[in-house]
Design a protein around this motif. Structure first.
Motif, mmCIF file in Angstrom:
data_model
loop_
_atom_site.group_PDB
_atom_site.id
_atom_site.type_symbol
_atom_site.label_atom_id
_atom_site.label_comp_id
_atom_site.label_asym_id
_atom_site.label_seq_id
_atom_site.Cartn_x
_atom_site.Cartn_y
_atom_site.Cartn_z
ATOM 1 N N MET A 1 -1.481 -75.363 14.236
ATOM 2 C CA MET A 1 -1.602 -74.439 15.372
ATOM 3 C C MET A 1 -2.691 -74.922 16.330
ATOM 4 N N THR A 2 -2.419 -74.796 17.624
ATOM 5 C CA THR A 2 -3.421 -75.225 18.611
ATOM 6 C C THR A 2 -4.675 -74.376 18.499
ATOM 7 N N LYS A 3 -5.824 -75.019 18.465
ATOM 8 C CA LYS A 3 -7.080 -74.280 18.444
ATOM 9 C C LYS A 3 -7.472 -73.910 19.859
ATOM 10 N N VAL A 4 -7.982 -72.694 20.006
ATOM 11 C CA VAL A 4 -8.403 -72.220 21.332
ATOM 12 C C VAL A 4 -9.926 -72.216 21.393
ATOM 13 N N VAL A 5 -10.464 -72.828 22.445
ATOM 14 C CA VAL A 5 -11.913 -72.887 22.634
ATOM 15 C C VAL A 5 -12.276 -72.329 24.008
ATOM 16 N N LEU A 6 -13.417 -71.678 24.088
ATOM 17 C CA LEU A 6 -13.975 -71.276 25.379
ATOM 18 C C LEU A 6 -15.204 -72.137 25.643
ATOM 19 N N VAL A 7 -15.236 -72.768 26.820
ATOM 20 C CA VAL A 7 -16.416 -73.532 27.230
ATOM 21 C C VAL A 7 -17.008 -72.820 28.444
ATOM 22 N N THR A 8 -18.257 -72.358 28.334
ATOM 23 C CA THR A 8 -18.867 -71.667 29.477
ATOM 24 C C THR A 8 -19.480 -72.694 30.439
ATOM 25 N N GLY A 9 -19.487 -72.328 31.718
ATOM 26 C CA GLY A 9 -20.032 -73.231 32.736
ATOM 27 C C GLY A 9 -19.295 -74.553 32.756
ATOM 28 N N ALA A 10 -17.952 -74.477 32.749
ATOM 29 C CA ALA A 10 -17.153 -75.696 32.547
ATOM 30 C C ALA A 10 -16.581 -76.275 33.834
ATOM 31 N N SER A 11 -17.025 -75.792 34.991
ATOM 32 C CA SER A 11 -16.472 -76.332 36.238
ATOM 33 C C SER A 11 -17.147 -77.642 36.642
ATOM 34 N N ARG A 12 -18.292 -77.951 36.013
ATOM 35 C CA ARG A 12 -18.972 -79.212 36.359
ATOM 36 C C ARG A 12 -19.896 -79.634 35.208
ATOM 37 N N ALA A 23 -9.893 -80.889 25.394
ATOM 38 C CA ALA A 23 -8.452 -80.834 25.719
ATOM 39 C C ALA A 23 -7.751 -82.089 25.218
ATOM 40 N N GLN A 24 -8.417 -83.248 25.408
ATOM 41 C CA GLN A 24 -7.829 -84.513 24.898
ATOM 42 C C GLN A 24 -7.666 -84.461 23.382
ATOM 43 N N GLN A 25 -8.555 -83.732 22.736
ATOM 44 C CA GLN A 25 -8.505 -83.631 21.273
ATOM 45 C C GLN A 25 -7.523 -82.554 20.797
ATOM 46 N N GLY A 26 -6.858 -81.892 21.738
ATOM 47 C CA GLY A 26 -5.786 -80.972 21.370
ATOM 48 C C GLY A 26 -6.121 -79.489 21.449
ATOM 49 N N TYR A 27 -7.344 -79.150 21.852
ATOM 50 C CA TYR A 27 -7.676 -77.735 22.013
ATOM 51 C C TYR A 27 -7.028 -77.181 23.284
ATOM 52 N N ALA A 28 -6.653 -75.901 23.252
ATOM 53 C CA ALA A 28 -6.369 -75.153 24.480
ATOM 54 C C ALA A 28 -7.721 -74.628 24.956
ATOM 55 N N VAL A 29 -8.023 -74.837 26.253
ATOM 56 C CA VAL A 29 -9.401 -74.643 26.711
ATOM 57 C C VAL A 29 -9.539 -73.536 27.759
ATOM 58 N N GLY A 30 -10.385 -72.585 27.489
ATOM 59 C CA GLY A 30 -10.813 -71.609 28.486
ATOM 60 C C GLY A 30 -11.952 -72.226 29.277
ATOM 61 N N VAL A 31 -11.727 -72.362 30.595
ATOM 62 C CA VAL A 31 -12.699 -73.023 31.472
ATOM 63 C C VAL A 31 -13.460 -71.941 32.239
ATOM 64 N N ASN A 32 -14.584 -71.518 31.694
ATOM 65 C CA ASN A 32 -15.357 -70.457 32.359
ATOM 66 C C ASN A 32 -16.129 -71.028 33.558
ATOM 67 N N TYR A 33 -16.204 -70.216 34.616
ATOM 68 C CA TYR A 33 -17.015 -70.604 35.771
ATOM 69 C C TYR A 33 -17.637 -69.350 36.364
ATOM 70 N N LEU A 34 -18.692 -69.567 37.154
ATOM 71 C CA LEU A 34 -19.365 -68.430 37.790
ATOM 72 C C LEU A 34 -18.817 -68.201 39.194
ATOM 73 N N ARG A 35 -18.885 -69.221 40.047
ATOM 74 C CA ARG A 35 -18.461 -69.043 41.454
ATOM 75 C C ARG A 35 -17.450 -70.073 41.931
#
Ligand code: NAD
Length: 248
Positions: A1-12, A23-35
């Motif tokens: 099953m795909t693992k789901v990860v949240l990365v905070t401050g992931a826009s840069r 993502a390359q390693q197969g995780y589905a990624v939540g890309v958190n950003y502020l603005r």
């Protein structure tokens, strides 16, 4: 099953490099950003182009309701979370203790400490609720400054990262029996926009000759340490710290 990860401050910066590597390693990624929604959407587009799954999630990590809503949206869209990278953080200009205002100290602590606590709490709640599941993994991005103290520069920031270190130790012990590992990466001087936008532009080049490896680090080099601690390869590692700081 795909693992789901949240990365905070992931826009840069380090968060972006970490999101792309996971993502390359197969995780589905939540890309958190502020603005910066455009930058976050670019990260998401890059992941999708490579066949991965990702979702941009706007939230201020220091705002409880926004954090709770972000985790809910992540799970509704990508599935049950099993991993968190607490990365979003702020740094202000160099200042001595006499120059620090209460407003600045509070801003640094609410983002770098309260924000990390809130995201840990939501991740643990959701992972722990799934009894019989696979457990989970959290990596907190601290800083080499937590041990150096950053005198005359950023002692507010260094102290906030000291709190991140202690959060890591305490939480690792608290949730170990639930199969949740909590570890920490302490970057040194890394080429990102953090110094350019908040601290001292050109800082990495100014200090690099004083670093043992004689160079600043790249965000991708920090991401590798984060990804290893997050992964099953580190299945017996919890409450641990990796310095990604060129020997500093
Ligand atoms: P960066 O400034 O490039 O990225 C930080 C990101 O966090 C930004 O996208 C910013 O918008 C986001 N952010 C800030 N406050 C937020 C909030 N309240 N809610 C949601 N997002 C928020 O910096 P970076 O260098 O990539 O830093 C990433 C992490 O690494 C930080 O925790 C930082 O303290 C740590 N770190 C960086 C260095 C370095 O030299 N760059 C060194 C040690 C530790």
């Amino acid at each position: 099953m795909t693992k789901v990860v949240l990365v905070t401050g992931a826009s840069r910066g380090i968060g972006r490099a970490t999101a792309l590597l996971l993502a390359q390693q197969g995780y589905a990624v939540g890309v958190n950003y502020l603005r910066d929604s455009a930058a976050a959407e670019l990260v998401v587009a890059q992941i999708r182009q490579q066949g991965g799954k990702a979702l941009a999630l706007q939230a201020d990590i220091a705002e409880e309701e926004e954090v709770v809503a972000m985790f809910a949206e992540l799970e509704t869209t990508l599935g049950p979370i099993s991993a968190l990278v607490n990365n979003a953080g702020i740094l202000f200009q160099q200042a001595t203790i006499e120059q620090l205002t209460a407003e600045r100290i509070n801003k640094v602590l609410t983002t770098n400490v309260t924000g990390y606590f809130l995201c840990c709490r939501e991740a643990v709640k959701r992972i722990a609720l799934r009894h019989g599941g696979q457990g989970g993994s959290i990596v907190n991005v601290s800083s080499a400054a937590s041990r150096l103290g950053a005198p005359w520069e950023y002692i507010d920031y260094a102290a906030s990262k000291g709190a991140v270190d202690t959060l890591t130790t305490g939480l690792a012990l608290e949730v170990a029996a639930q199969g949740i590992r909590v570890n920490c990466v302490r970057p040194g001087c890394i080429y990102t926009e953090m110094h350019a936008s908040g601290g001292e532009p050109g800082r990495v080049d100014r200090v690099k000759s004083a670093l043992p490896m004689q160079r600043g680090g790249q965000p991708e080099e920090v991401a590798q340490a984060v990804a290893w601690l997050l992964s099953d390869a580190a299945s017996y590692v919890t409450g641990s710290f990796i310095e990604a700081a060129g020997g500093r």
